[in-house]
Scaffold this active site. Sequence first.
Site, PDB file in Angstrom:
ATOM      1  N   CYS A 142      26.565  40.162  37.754  1.00  0.00           N
ATOM      2  CA  CYS A 142      26.984  40.088  39.149  1.00  0.00           C
ATOM      3  C   CYS A 142      27.855  38.845  39.378  1.00  0.00           C
ATOM      4  CB  CYS A 142      25.753  40.079  40.059  1.00  0.00           C
ATOM      5  SG  CYS A 142      26.091  40.517  41.790  1.00  0.00           S
ATOM      6  N   ASP A 143      28.334  38.701  40.604  1.00  0.00           N
ATOM      7  CA  ASP A 143      29.409  37.764  40.935  1.00  0.00           C
ATOM      8  C   ASP A 143      29.209  36.341  40.430  1.00  0.00           C
ATOM      9  OD1 ASP A 143      30.099  40.017  42.308  1.00  0.00           O
ATOM     10  OD2 ASP A 143      30.422  39.029  44.229  1.00  0.00           O
ATOM     11  N   SER A 199      33.769  38.162  50.138  1.00  0.00           N
ATOM     12  CA  SER A 199      33.564  38.956  48.934  1.00  0.00           C
ATOM     13  C   SER A 199      34.916  39.321  48.345  1.00  0.00           C
ATOM     14  CB  SER A 199      32.802  40.233  49.296  1.00  0.00           C
ATOM     15  OG  SER A 199      32.890  41.181  48.259  1.00  0.00           O
TER      16      SER A 199
END
Length: 557
Positions: free
Chosen positions: A123-124, A472
């Site tokens: 994930c990020d 985001s």
Amino acid sequence: MSLNRHSARLTQDLSQVGSQAMLMATGLSEAQLALPQVGIAAMWYEGNPCNMHLGALGDAAKEGVTAAGLVGMRFHTIGVSDGISMGTAGMSYSLPSRDLIADSIETVMGAQWYDGIITIAGCDKNMPGCLMAMARLDRPGLMIFGGTIRSGHHDGERLDIASVLESYGQYLGGTRTEASMRDVVRHACPGAGACGGMYTANTMASAAEAMGMALPYSASIPATDPRKREECVRAGHAVRQLLERNITPRQVITRRSLENAMVVIMALGGSTNAVLHLLAIAHAAGIALTLDDIQAVSDRVPFLADLKPSGRFLMEDLDRVGGTPAVMKYLLAEGMLDGDCLTVTGRTLAENLAELPGLAEGQELMRPRSRPIKATGHLQVLRGNLAPGGAVAKITGKEGERFTGPARCFMREEAVLEALQRREVHPGDVVVIRYEGPTGGPGMPEMLKITAAIMGAGLGRTVALITDGRFSGATHGFVVGHITPEAQRGGPLALVEDGDIITIDAVARTLDVHVSDDVLAQRRAAWVAPPLAATQGMLLKYIRAVTDASRGCITDA
């Protein structure tokens, strides 16, 4: 040269008999104690599609490490799903998790004396957390990206997580029924892998590969493709070579390789979060990097990829037309990349790319340099009386390059959503969301929920949004974030009032409120900082340690 130059401190020192006994309790034989040890750090946890398969990839990596004549020791770190926590107070933990991941990997590697490292990220915040730790430790190793998710499909629509969030705005705007929105929710995310567009996870995976810290194709192979497991097995041999040649991350992560990462990010239309993360990775590697350096790359590199969130295609489509190496091969041929940079294959970037195929004939995802989507990069650093320390705009050109309008001020993202639900956000407004910075948020929450709602409501071209929070990678529209100094620390954003005229100019690279210095001084004299949103625990420690966004929100300055 001995390959167990670190672990020998525990395994070959006669006085460390306690260490040796405990390692033998884990299943190691006396003969294995003499082998180099490789830490295999996966950000595995069940609660996020980006991460839920990383444990199995860690098993594959251990298989490859063992086959290479090394000892693999698996461990896990924490993770935070940005997509799940988005739009809630849980987002305050997202950016801090990057540094917690880095600290965790550094802690285990430092305490256990492992000789090399493989990190497996999904994930990020995983990718930058891994790269920060690896740069700090400077022990031979590489990063594996867990891979992108496949697209979802329903009723003729091709779906991803951005489709879900924008469907809510469409519901608010009356263009989608609740039943249709629920169908999108059910079908958008079909299984394992990171969110599918050029969002933050895919951005940072591409950056890692471009800077040489991942094997070729790592960024573009989908999570469920059998090639991803094969990559993990191959990593064992690659780490053995790195150990033999003593190639460490600080030989790979250099000023020039960081510029290569920036070039790929600009060409692909990557996330604004990459600015924060590259600054933090550079700091961990002992390299001076500033917002101006990032702007300089944006000035010379065109935006070429028709990828979501502003375009049509997903990361799985990039894989089909040649993957990240094909993109880099084109950029290298166009003189935009430095091919002499060392990579974790032990070869230079140019040597890696020479034997790999280029972009597929007839593909439409990557534009030629002669016909860019935008002649310069989509990430623009703005300054002005609202952002004397800098701000980061994501301007693809589709939303225009200049916006002037009256301020509509909100303390938190949730208040904007309520105003949108009441139809109180109007075309021409500049929505101001403040007290969402690294200390004010705390943790600099992302604004995807509200930006997606604005786009879904049909206001994406007529409403701008500025904030000391961040966005985001799935965000698109006329947005400016990372405003420094943040409102909580007395930045000018705290002084803006409803109706003040604000101008965002991505050509002149300015962000200004049209209020006199005298009036701003009067407002400052009356301003009182709101109480901190956290009074104990991890978030309070983060508030006390974190720098501003212009320095990457690092916690070890």
